[in-house]
Each structure stands twice: as structure tokens, then as C-alpha cells.
Design an enzyme around this catalytic site. Structure first.
Site, PDB file in Angstrom:
ATOM      1  CD  GLU A 200      -4.753   3.646   1.765  1.00  0.00           C
ATOM      2  OE1 GLU A 200      -4.421   3.847   2.948  1.00  0.00           O
ATOM      3  OE2 GLU A 200      -5.927   3.712   1.356  1.00  0.00           O
TER       4      GLU A 200
ATOM      5  CG  ASP B 235      -9.364   9.937  -7.115  1.00  0.00           C
ATOM      6  OD1 ASP B 235      -9.220   9.141  -6.157  1.00  0.00           O
ATOM      7  OD2 ASP B 235     -10.458  10.463  -7.397  1.00  0.00           O
TER       8      ASP B 235
ATOM      9  CG  ASP C  83      -0.418   0.074   2.519  1.00  0.00           C
ATOM     10  OD1 ASP C  83       0.779   0.440   2.630  1.00  0.00           O
ATOM     11  OD2 ASP C  83      -1.120  -0.220   3.497  1.00  0.00           O
TER      12      ASP C  83
ATOM     13  CG  ASN D  81      -6.505  11.264  -0.267  1.00  0.00           C
ATOM     14  OD1 ASN D  81      -6.408  11.537  -1.460  1.00  0.00           O
ATOM     15  ND2 ASN D  81      -6.727  10.040   0.159  1.00  0.00           N
TER      16      ASN D  81
ATOM     17  CG  HIS E 264     -10.408  13.024  -1.363  1.00  0.00           C
ATOM     18  ND1 HIS E 264     -10.020  11.852  -0.761  1.00  0.00           N
ATOM     19  CD2 HIS E 264     -10.968  13.775  -0.383  1.00  0.00           C
ATOM     20  CE1 HIS E 264     -10.343  11.876   0.518  1.00  0.00           C
ATOM     21  NE2 HIS E 264     -10.907  13.043   0.778  1.00  0.00           N
TER      22      HIS E 264
END
Length: 300
Positions: free
Chosen positions: A222, A196, A179, A187, A192
Site C-alpha cells: 500500500e 485491491d 501510504d 483488508n 482483500h
């Protein structure tokens, strides 16, 4: 089949398959529509015709997107001669086509991806739009629309099949879980939309580092997993270290800002006696926890 409105509100992320009107229909060369491939109402189809299609947070828009990152009147798609064009309407966060910021107006081609806020649409046009639509729906059942890696459901099913194969033919395999380190900070600091963008770029990077037999998936927000068939733990460690280094050295960007990204990875190898994918993932997850506890940006 059009889902019941109450059901869609209860399950906003479920795949929505919109059936075509009854009766035969010969598609016009100018037929086109959008399919939501990431965001709420995945699989929803939006027909495009002679009238402009507005998109935004306003309830008056033909495509209503209730997201803070979407402007009230964000973008508009309209026919221009034989083609369709998308125009950004001065939105705060921009309109993207194939990850490139739209400068006022841009023509659309079959297969283009349009990103507005946290929603991604795929533009489909041509003479075989119905068959293309259902091919896209099939893809959405197995792929994550943002990263274009496999989704968690496909990964879980593939893992169980790989265990059955390993038991039958006595050929082992390994699993890599990883991860993104401090992803919440990305974020919180950049928004956000930046998060992304990192996920999307990471998905593209991962795909270039794998064999065609390897199976990579986004298994959580993630979180990612890779099934590495017929590879020992040491072989998986070599792959994981190459991937860790590639991510550390990559230039992840969002709107011109360079975002430092690293990953932590945990490995495990299937052994006789491990009967389920869940049990194998628990072992890999323990190693991932050890990598993060040991300082992150490392393989354990």
C-alpha cells in the site's frame, strides 16, 4: 521461452513470457488470448479458441486459480459468433470486466480487463495479436498491473537517473512518499478484494493529479512514491496537500460499500551530497513516519 515448472513455483510472481509456436503464422481475425497482468504468473498467455475456457479453483478448469476468493467454477469465456463472451457461473465474489460486475454474460472487446478473484487478465484480439502481446509484456516490465502506475523497479531506476541529472545540471527535485492509513484494517474488515479495489481506485486518482513529467509508482503493498522534477520542497508540499485532500474527499467503493480512505505523506528534497536514491528515500521515509506518528492523514 516457457519457464521450468519448478522455477515458476519458486518465483510465482515473476513475469512469464510465453513464446509463440515456431514458424510463420498469419493471425485469423478471430484470434484472441488472455494475458495475466496482475497476480501469479504475470505475463502468462492463455489462447482462446473454438472450445470454451473455464476459469476457477477446480483443477478441472482450463485456467486454474488457486485462491480463496475464486469459486470452484467461477467463469467461462467462449466464442459467440465472431466475438468472445465471458459468463459468470454464479461465483461468490463475481466476475468483473473493466471494474464493472458482469451480469450473467458480457461481450469482450480488445483491451478489456477481466478480474477474477485477485487476478487480472487482459483480453487481446484482432489481426496483430502477436505484436500486441509483446507490447503488453514490455508494459508489464515497467507498470503495476493493479494500479497502472509504475512499478518499484522503474521508480528506483528513474530516481537514480533524476539524481544524476540534478547533479549534472544543478536542478533540484523532490520526492513524495505516501501510504494508505490503516490499510490492514480495510483488508481485515472487507477482504482483500476490497483492498485491491481501493488500490486500483487510488492509482486512477493519483494519475489525474500529476504533471506529465512527474513519475508515480506503487513501491510496495500500500506504499507509493512520486518523483517531482524541478520542484522545491514547498512546491512538493502543495502537491502533497492537494493529493491528501483529494483522497480524503474521494468516494472509494467496493460492491456498493463506501470505504473511508486517507493517506499519510512524507516529503524530501534532493540536495548536493545526496548520492543515491536509497539515501533520498530514507529521508522521505523518516518524514512519512513522522506524519503517521503525528496522527495520520497529514503531510510531513
Amino acid at each position: 521461452m516457457v519457464p521450468d515448472e519448478d522455477e515458476t513455483k519458486t518465483h510465482p510472481h515473476r513475469t512469464v513470457v510465453t513464446s509463440p509456436p515456431p514458424g510463420p503464422k498469419k493471425n485469423d481475425p478471430g484470434d484472441a488470448f488472455l494475458v495475466i497482468i496482475y497476480g501469479d504468473d504475470i505475463g502468462r498467455r492463455i489462447a482462446l479458441g473454438s472450445e470454451p475456457c473455464s476459469m476457477g479453483r477446480s483443477s478441472r478448469c482450463e485456467v486454474h486459480l488457486d485462491q480463496e476468493s475464486v469459486s470452484r467454477n467461477h467463469a467461462r469465456i467462449a466464442r459467440s459468433g465472431p466475438h468472445f463472451v465471458v459468463r459468470d457461473l454464479g461465483s461468490t465474489n463475481g466476475t468483473y470486466v473493466n471494474d464493472e460486475l458482469v451480469q450473467e454474460e458480457q461481450s469482450l472487446r480488445d483491451g478489456d480487463q477481466i478480474k477474477i478473484g485477485r487476478t487480472i487478465f487482459k483480453f487481446i484480439a484482432g489481426t496483430n495479436v502477436e505484436s500486441t502481446y509483446y507490447e503488453e509484456i514490455y508494459r508489464l516490465m515497467t507498470l503495476d498491473g493493479l494500479t497502472e502506475l509504475h512499478n518499484k523497479r522503474f521508480f528506483s531506476e528513474a530516481l537514480d537517473k533524476e539524481i544524476a541529472r540534478a547533479k549534472r545540471y544543478e536542478r533540484g527535485f523532490s520526492v513524495v512518499l505516501f501510504d494508505i492509513d490503516h490499510f490492514k484494517k480495510v483488508n481485515d474488515t472487507y477482504g482483500h478484494l476490497a483492498g485491491d479495489a481501493v488500490l486500483r481506485q487510488l492509482g486512477a486518482l493519483v494519475k489525474t493529479r500529476l504533471r506529465h513529467t512527474d513519475i508515480a509508482a506503487r513501491t510496495g503493498g500500500e506504499e507509493f512514491g512520486i518523483i517531482v522534477p524541478e520542484v522545491s520542497l514547498e512546491g512538493a508540499r502543495v502537491l502533497a496537500e492537494k493529493l491528501r485532500r483529494a483522497v480524503e474527499e474521494a468516494a472509494f467503493r467496493f460492491e456498493g460499500t463506501l470505504l473511508p480512505v486517507t493517506i499519510s505523506l512524507g516529503l524530501t528534497e534532493w540536495k548536493p551530497g545526496i548520492e543515491t536514491g536509497e539515501a533520498l528515500l530514507q529521508l522521505a521515509d523518516q518524514r512519512l513516519y513522522a506524519a503517521k506518528h503525528g496522527g495520520r492523514n497529514r503531510v510531513a
